[in-house]
Design a protein around this motif. Structure first.
Motif, short mmCIF file in Angstrom:
data_model
loop_
_atom_site.label_atom_id
_atom_site.label_comp_id
_atom_site.label_asym_id
_atom_site.label_seq_id
_atom_site.Cartn_x
_atom_site.Cartn_y
_atom_site.Cartn_z
N SER A 206 -15.99 36.12 38.89
CA SER A 206 -15.94 37.58 38.91
C SER A 206 -14.50 38.02 38.96
CB SER A 206 -16.71 38.13 40.11
OG SER A 206 -16.15 37.67 41.32
N GLY A 207 -14.28 39.30 38.66
CA GLY A 207 -12.96 39.88 38.83
C GLY A 207 -12.21 40.18 37.56
N GLY A 208 -12.74 39.79 36.40
CA GLY A 208 -12.04 40.10 35.16
C GLY A 208 -12.13 41.58 34.83
N GLY A 209 -11.42 41.96 33.78
CA GLY A 209 -11.47 43.35 33.36
C GLY A 209 -10.29 43.72 32.51
N LEU A 210 -10.11 45.03 32.33
CA LEU A 210 -9.03 45.59 31.53
C LEU A 210 -7.98 46.17 32.46
CD1 LEU A 210 -7.84 46.59 28.82
CD2 LEU A 210 -9.28 48.63 29.08
N VAL A 211 -6.73 45.82 32.20
CA VAL A 211 -5.64 46.30 33.04
C VAL A 211 -4.42 46.56 32.16
CG1 VAL A 211 -4.79 43.98 33.56
CG2 VAL A 211 -4.37 45.85 35.17
N GLN A 212 -3.59 47.47 32.57
CA GLN A 212 -2.37 47.75 31.82
C GLN A 212 -1.29 46.71 32.15
OE1 GLN A 212 -1.29 51.85 32.69
NE2 GLN A 212 -2.39 52.56 30.88
N VAL B 247 -5.23 42.60 28.84
CA VAL B 247 -4.06 43.32 29.31
C VAL B 247 -3.54 44.17 28.15
CG1 VAL B 247 -1.79 43.16 30.37
CG2 VAL B 247 -3.52 41.41 30.84
N SER B 248 -3.52 45.46 28.36
CA SER B 248 -3.05 46.37 27.31
C SER B 248 -1.57 46.66 27.48
CB SER B 248 -3.85 47.67 27.35
OG SER B 248 -3.65 48.34 28.58
N SER B 249 -0.90 46.88 26.36
CA SER B 249 0.54 47.14 26.40
C SER B 249 0.84 48.62 26.57
CB SER B 249 1.20 46.62 25.13
OG SER B 249 0.60 47.23 24.00
N ALA C 132 -7.12 36.75 27.72
CA ALA C 132 -7.89 35.54 27.42
C ALA C 132 -9.20 35.59 28.19
CB ALA C 132 -7.11 34.29 27.80
N VAL C 133 -10.07 34.64 27.88
CA VAL C 133 -11.22 34.38 28.73
C VAL C 133 -10.78 33.33 29.75
CG1 VAL C 133 -13.59 33.57 28.89
CG2 VAL C 133 -12.85 34.91 26.90
N TYR C 134 -10.98 33.64 31.01
CA TYR C 134 -10.58 32.75 32.09
C TYR C 134 -11.80 32.00 32.63
CZ TYR C 134 -5.90 34.68 32.18
OH TYR C 134 -4.61 35.06 31.85
N TYR C 135 -11.65 30.69 32.73
CA TYR C 135 -12.74 29.83 33.19
C TYR C 135 -12.31 29.10 34.46
CZ TYR C 135 -14.38 30.23 28.35
OH TYR C 135 -14.80 30.70 27.14
N CYS C 136 -13.21 29.00 35.41
CA CYS C 136 -12.91 28.15 36.56
C CYS C 136 -13.56 26.79 36.35
CB CYS C 136 -13.36 28.78 37.87
SG CYS C 136 -15.13 28.89 38.10
N ASN C 137 -12.96 25.81 36.95
CA ASN C 137 -13.43 24.43 36.88
C ASN C 137 -13.36 23.82 38.26
OD1 ASN C 137 -12.42 21.34 36.51
ND2 ASN C 137 -13.97 21.89 35.00
N GLY D 118 0.13 45.34 35.66
CA GLY D 118 -0.91 45.45 36.67
C GLY D 118 -1.33 44.10 37.24
N SER D 119 -2.35 44.17 38.10
CA SER D 119 -2.83 42.97 38.80
C SER D 119 -4.35 42.88 38.73
CB SER D 119 -2.41 43.02 40.27
OG SER D 119 -1.01 43.03 40.41
N LEU D 120 -4.83 41.66 38.79
CA LEU D 120 -6.25 41.38 38.92
C LEU D 120 -6.42 40.17 39.82
CD1 LEU D 120 -7.63 41.68 35.25
CD2 LEU D 120 -8.17 43.20 37.15
N ARG D 121 -7.58 40.10 40.44
CA ARG D 121 -7.90 38.93 41.26
C ARG D 121 -9.23 38.36 40.80
NH1 ARG D 121 -9.93 38.27 47.43
NH2 ARG D 121 -8.82 36.35 47.99
N LEU D 122 -9.21 37.12 40.37
CA LEU D 122 -10.41 36.43 39.95
C LEU D 122 -10.97 35.61 41.11
CD1 LEU D 122 -9.31 35.10 36.44
CD2 LEU D 122 -10.24 37.33 37.03
N SER D 123 -12.30 35.53 41.14
CA SER D 123 -12.97 34.70 42.14
C SER D 123 -13.96 33.79 41.44
CB SER D 123 -13.72 35.57 43.15
OG SER D 123 -12.85 36.42 43.85
N CYS D 124 -14.18 32.62 42.01
CA CYS D 124 -15.16 31.68 41.47
C CYS D 124 -15.83 30.99 42.65
CB CYS D 124 -14.49 30.67 40.57
SG CYS D 124 -15.56 29.34 39.98
N ALA D 125 -17.12 31.23 42.80
CA ALA D 125 -17.88 30.66 43.91
C ALA D 125 -18.79 29.55 43.40
CB ALA D 125 -18.70 31.74 44.59
N ALA D 126 -18.73 28.42 44.07
CA ALA D 126 -19.57 27.27 43.72
C ALA D 126 -20.75 27.20 44.67
CB ALA D 126 -18.76 25.99 43.80
N SER D 127 -21.92 26.88 44.11
CA SER D 127 -23.12 26.75 44.94
C SER D 127 -23.94 25.56 44.46
CB SER D 127 -23.95 28.04 44.89
OG SER D 127 -24.39 28.28 43.56
N GLY D 128 -24.80 25.09 45.35
CA GLY D 128 -25.62 23.92 45.05
C GLY D 128 -25.55 22.96 46.22
#
Length: 123
Positions: free
Chosen positions: A7-13, A121-123, A91-96, A16-26
């Motif tokens: 979670s946490g992706g989006g459009l930003v100028q 990220v828009s210019s 880009a598309v950001y993937y967690c591993n 700007g800043s963004l924070r991505l999160s990736c939660a693992a379960s199982g």
């Protein structure tokens, strides 16, 4: 099996800043490596940042000083704080995540990918 939810992706100028999160379960026993990768259109997937169980981190040269990776072991979650974003970060950001899970009567290693979250990220 182990599932990852990003979670946490989006459009930003730019700037700007963004924070991505990736939660693992199982049925997770332990997590060793956690990392973020990205794939821009027409380009190969590349490592952005990684963090191992000791807390040691590594970064792609292009994001050093701007991005920070961290993890919350109690929540099986990895974060990517992205500051001073520029259009080249689009880009598309993937967690591993890699580690060990309880596969019934024994433990098995796993390496899982998230579905990806779009960062634009828009210019």
């Amino acid at each position: 099996q182990v599932q990852l939810v990003e979670s946490g992706g989006g459009l930003v100028q730019a700037g700007g800043s963004l924070r991505l999160s990736c939660a693992a379960s199982g049925n997770i026993v332990s997590i060793n490596d956690m990392g973020w990768y990205r794939q821009a259109p027409g380009k190969q997937r590349e490592l952005v940042a990684g963090i191992i169980s000791s807390g040691t981190t590594n970064y792609a040269d292009s994001v050093k000083g701007r991005f920070t990776i961290s993890r919350d072991n109690a929540k099986n979650t990895v974060y990517l704080q992205m500051n001073s974003l520029n259009p080249e970060d689009t880009a598309v950001y993937y967690c591993n995540v890699g580690g060990t899970y309880n596969n019934g009567p024994y433990f098995s290693s796993f390496g899982s990918w998230g579905r990806g979250t779009q960062v634009t990220v828009s210019s």
